[in-house]
Design an enzyme around this catalytic site. Structure first.
Site, short mmCIF file in Angstrom:
data_model
loop_
_atom_site.label_atom_id
_atom_site.label_comp_id
_atom_site.label_asym_id
_atom_site.label_seq_id
_atom_site.Cartn_x
_atom_site.Cartn_y
_atom_site.Cartn_z
N ILE A 141 -33.17 11.41 56.50
CA ILE A 141 -34.20 11.37 57.54
C ILE A 141 -35.05 12.64 57.44
O ILE A 141 -34.54 13.71 57.14
CB ILE A 141 -33.59 11.21 58.96
CG1 ILE A 141 -34.66 10.96 60.00
CG2 ILE A 141 -32.70 12.39 59.31
CD1 ILE A 141 -34.11 10.54 61.36
N CYS A 142 -36.33 12.48 57.64
CA CYS A 142 -37.25 13.61 57.69
C CYS A 142 -38.16 13.40 58.90
O CYS A 142 -37.94 12.48 59.68
CB CYS A 142 -38.04 13.74 56.40
SG CYS A 142 -39.18 12.38 56.09
N ARG A 143 -39.17 14.18 59.04
CA ARG A 143 -40.02 14.06 60.22
C ARG A 143 -40.68 12.69 60.34
O ARG A 143 -40.62 12.06 61.38
CB ARG A 143 -41.09 15.15 60.24
CG ARG A 143 -41.93 15.10 61.52
CD ARG A 143 -43.00 16.19 61.55
NE ARG A 143 -43.77 16.09 62.77
CZ ARG A 143 -44.73 15.20 62.98
NH1 ARG A 143 -45.03 14.33 62.04
NH2 ARG A 143 -45.38 15.18 64.12
#
Length: 66
Positions: free
Chosen positions: A26-28
């Protein structure tokens, strides 16, 4: 996200991902984690997923950040 580990994309190495459990990237926004997923798959890892909506989508859906 609870239980997560920070791994900047500049230091991402699919070989360092845990092998004893499912891994969700997961990232922004979901873009960097999609790229990391492609790299993980290219290295032979088929047990890795990514959260498409990123942290933005996670919080919008009521997920908590710690």
């Amino acid at each position: 996200v609870s239980g997560s580990q920070n791994m900047p994309i500049s230091q991402f190495d699919a070989a360092r991902l845990p092998k004893d459990r499912m891994v969700v990237l997961i990232c922004r926004s979901g873009a960097r984690s999609a790229g990391a997923l492609a790299r993980a798959r290219a290295s032979g890892r088929n047990d890795v997923r990514h959260y498409r909506g990123g942290v933005v989508g996670w919080t919008r859906e009521g997920g908590e950040l710690v």
